[in-house]
Design a protein around this motif. Structure first.
Motif, PDB file in Angstrom:
ATOM      1  N   SER A 277     -19.846  69.177 -24.143  1.00  0.00           N
ATOM      2  CA  SER A 277     -20.876  68.298 -24.719  1.00  0.00           C
ATOM      3  C   SER A 277     -21.419  68.786 -26.063  1.00  0.00           C
ATOM      4  O   SER A 277     -21.678  67.961 -26.950  1.00  0.00           O
ATOM      5  N   PRO A 278     -21.622  70.092 -26.263  1.00  0.00           N
ATOM      6  CA  PRO A 278     -22.157  70.502 -27.572  1.00  0.00           C
ATOM      7  C   PRO A 278     -21.287  70.031 -28.736  1.00  0.00           C
ATOM      8  O   PRO A 278     -21.803  69.504 -29.730  1.00  0.00           O
TER       9      PRO A 278
ATOM     10  N   HIS B 137     -21.255  65.925 -28.719  1.00  0.00           N
ATOM     11  CA  HIS B 137     -22.517  65.338 -29.150  1.00  0.00           C
ATOM     12  C   HIS B 137     -22.725  65.585 -30.641  1.00  0.00           C
ATOM     13  O   HIS B 137     -23.176  64.694 -31.378  1.00  0.00           O
ATOM     14  N   ALA B 138     -22.374  66.780 -31.084  1.00  0.00           N
ATOM     15  CA  ALA B 138     -22.506  67.091 -32.510  1.00  0.00           C
ATOM     16  C   ALA B 138     -21.605  66.181 -33.341  1.00  0.00           C
ATOM     17  O   ALA B 138     -21.975  65.745 -34.439  1.00  0.00           O
TER      18      ALA B 138
ATOM     19  N   ALA C 215     -23.454  63.049 -33.580  1.00  0.00           N
ATOM     20  CA  ALA C 215     -24.701  63.219 -34.337  1.00  0.00           C
ATOM     21  C   ALA C 215     -24.430  63.239 -35.834  1.00  0.00           C
ATOM     22  O   ALA C 215     -25.212  62.709 -36.624  1.00  0.00           O
ATOM     23  N   ARG C 216     -23.308  63.842 -36.233  1.00  0.00           N
ATOM     24  CA  ARG C 216     -22.985  63.904 -37.663  1.00  0.00           C
ATOM     25  C   ARG C 216     -22.587  62.543 -38.215  1.00  0.00           C
ATOM     26  O   ARG C 216     -22.780  62.257 -39.386  1.00  0.00           O
TER      27      ARG C 216
ATOM     28  N   ASP D  90     -26.693  59.823 -28.740  1.00  0.00           N
ATOM     29  CA  ASP D  90     -26.896  59.955 -27.296  1.00  0.00           C
ATOM     30  C   ASP D  90     -26.115  58.893 -26.524  1.00  0.00           C
ATOM     31  O   ASP D  90     -25.443  59.185 -25.539  1.00  0.00           O
TER      32      ASP D  90
ATOM     33  N   HIS E 104     -22.367  59.453 -26.790  1.00  0.00           N
ATOM     34  CA  HIS E 104     -21.985  60.635 -26.000  1.00  0.00           C
ATOM     35  C   HIS E 104     -21.895  60.274 -24.514  1.00  0.00           C
ATOM     36  O   HIS E 104     -20.931  60.617 -23.826  1.00  0.00           O
TER      37      HIS E 104
END
Lengths: 192, 315
Positions: A30-31, A34-35, A38-39, A46, A49
């Protein structure tokens, strides 16, 4: 009562994906995933993801460990979802996706990220000179900690091609910025 | 040495490091990760519910089903083309003061106090609908008949085929109480008729003996109502427990895919929704699993459930 009790051994490559494996896969990947959103999609990260994991779970039977790592497989799904998100946004709010390239990527969102990160203008300009697919390749490798083979899997190109292009791209960036530095030192001008 | 090892990770390349740094974003929140895990568990539980046989991984039939559901979900979520909702509303609104909880509590009082079936088999017929890979809009409906044996044997007919006993050694979950627990016929017969006595069972029916999240619990109990050989008193108790699950919403009067009248109730988590169409007397007609945007990923219509003495295609 019978307790369902399939265990997953934690290895991403040694087994096909059981439903229980996702309990471990979600916190593991997930890190990065999600990143990734997000970028490129800001506040929609959210939702995208969460949607990604549902799609991945539903598609788990199609994952083949012989064809690549779990992370590359997940990022491939993420890329497709992101493109659909851009298309949806373009339909719903015309003009919002202002810098959509032929490949469907919203480079305005990525440029905003580069702005937020205060990337020096010379590097921004050097990136802007790259073809969209080249930029995507470069940023995939830099931002998602992917190997060339994994980037190739995500982007659907041969691994050797990805490796060659990455080397070439890094060299071009170095040369471009070296030229800028030279101009600065010779003319005392600020870069770009 | 693989090709990847020839990639020199450019740790000392300042340009590369600048690019990497530009990609730094706020890390994903722990709650977000937990929400996703909960959603996955809910979907997983849904697959096990509705009395579908759960086979060991690697069995061809299970794999095919997963493929189908997988493609259905992917198409539904990613392309958002499914027009299956399709639970068309009648336009009639629910009583203004009614809540899902009120409705289910009232339905519990309408269940006839009949005894549990005393037959050797419990025959359950349902129709499951998912999307096909081709074109994304096609839908495939599969008619399944299951005969659950009191002795633990289970037989299945698919689209009118001759009943086939599910092999011994294959893990067949007869009646699902939660994502981590299935019940035998004898255990179903022993289920309490007091709602407060059922609740503790649900607190440990999830994975690793924990409680399932509300949407999963809701779906599992709907499946139990639709497919298990329960007595009327047990049905009343389960409907009451269902009424106590927080977060459900009364959508209104509707009819299911077979045009049978019912009332729609929905419960949603962050990433999945469970929609139930149920009669005034608490009989589940249809359950649907939906994406956050409301697209239906999988839809099951319960056609009939009754006790029978033997496994016969025409029974």
């Amino acid at each position: 009562m019978e307790q369902h009790g399939e265990r997953w051994d934690g290895s991403c490559r040694s087994t096909s994906l059981s439903s229980e494996a996702f309990d471990d896969l979600v916190p593991l990947h997930s890190p990065v995933l999600h990143a990734y959103f997000a970028r490129r999609a800001g506040t929609a990260a959210d939702d995208l993801h969460a949607e990604l994991w549902l799609v991945a779970y539903a598609s788990r039977a199609r994952y083949d460990p012989e064809l690549g790592s779990v992370r590359a497989w997940l990022l491939g799904i993420a890329r497709n979802l992101l493109l659909q998100h851009y298309r949806r946004a373009a339909r719903e709010i015309p003009g919002q996706v202002s810098d959509q390239a032929d490949d469907g990527l919203d480079w305005a969102a990525i440029d905003a990220r580069l702005d937020a990160a205060a990337v020096r203008p010379a590097l921004r300009a050097a990136l802007a000179e790259l073809a969209p697919q080249e930029r995507e390749l470069l940023l995939y490798a830099a931002w998602n900690e992917l190997t060339p083979t994994e980037v190739a899997k995500v982007m659907g190109i041969p691994p050797a091609t990805a490796r060659t292009r990455l080397h070439r791209l890094r060299r071009r960036l170095r040369e471009r910025l070296a030229r800028v530095d030279q101009v600065v030192s010779e003319e005392g001008r600020s870069p770009l | 040495m693989t090709d990847d090892h020839t990639w020199d990770v450019p740790e000392d390349d300042p340009i590369w490091q600048e690019l990497v740094a530009a990609g730094q974003v706020t890390p994903v929140r722990a709650e977000e990760i937990e929400r996703v895990r909960t959603s996955i568990r809910a979907v997983s539980a849904t697959e096990r519910s509705a009395a579908r046989p759960v086979r060991k991984l690697g069995r061809p039939a299970r794999r095919r089903r997963r493929m189908m559901v997988g493609v259905a979900c992917a198409v539904a979520v990613a392309v958002a083309l499914i027009a299956l909702p399709t639970v068309p509303w009648s336009g009639r609104q629910p009583v203004a003061t009614a809540t899902a909880s009120d409705f289910l509590r009232h339905a519990a009082t309408q269940v006839p106090l009949s005894p549990a079936p005393d037959t050797d088999y419990y025959r359950v017929e349902y129709e499951s609908m998912s999307t096909l890979p081709q074109g994304g809009k096609d839908l495939r409906s599969t008619r399944i008949v299951l005969w659950y044996g009191r002795a633990g044997d289970t037989h299945m007919s698919r689209n009118g085929s001759a009943p086939k006993r599910l092999s011994e050694g294959v893990d067949v979950a007869q009646f699902v109480l939660g994502s981590g627990t299935s019940l035998t016929w004898a255990e179903v017969a022993a289920l309490p008729v007091d709602p407060e006595a059922i609740e503790p069972l649900l607190q440990r029916s999830g994975p690793d003996g924990r409680a399932d999240p509300p949407a999963t619990r809701f779906d599992a109990l709907c499946g139990l109502l639709a497919t298990a050989p329960l007595s009327g008193a047990q049905r009343r108790a389960i409907l009451t427990v269902l009424a106590d699950i927080p977060g459900s919403e009364l959508l209104g009067d509707t009819h299911d895919r077979l045009e049978r009248d019912g009332t729609a109730i929905e419960i949603r988590s962050a990433s999945v929704g469970v929609r139930l169409v149920v009669t005034d007397s608490g009989e589940p007609l249809e359950t649907s699993i939906t994406t956050p945007s409301g697209s239906v990923m999988e839809d099951t219509v319960f056609v009939s459930a009754r006790g029978v003495q033997s496994v016969r295609a025409d029974s």
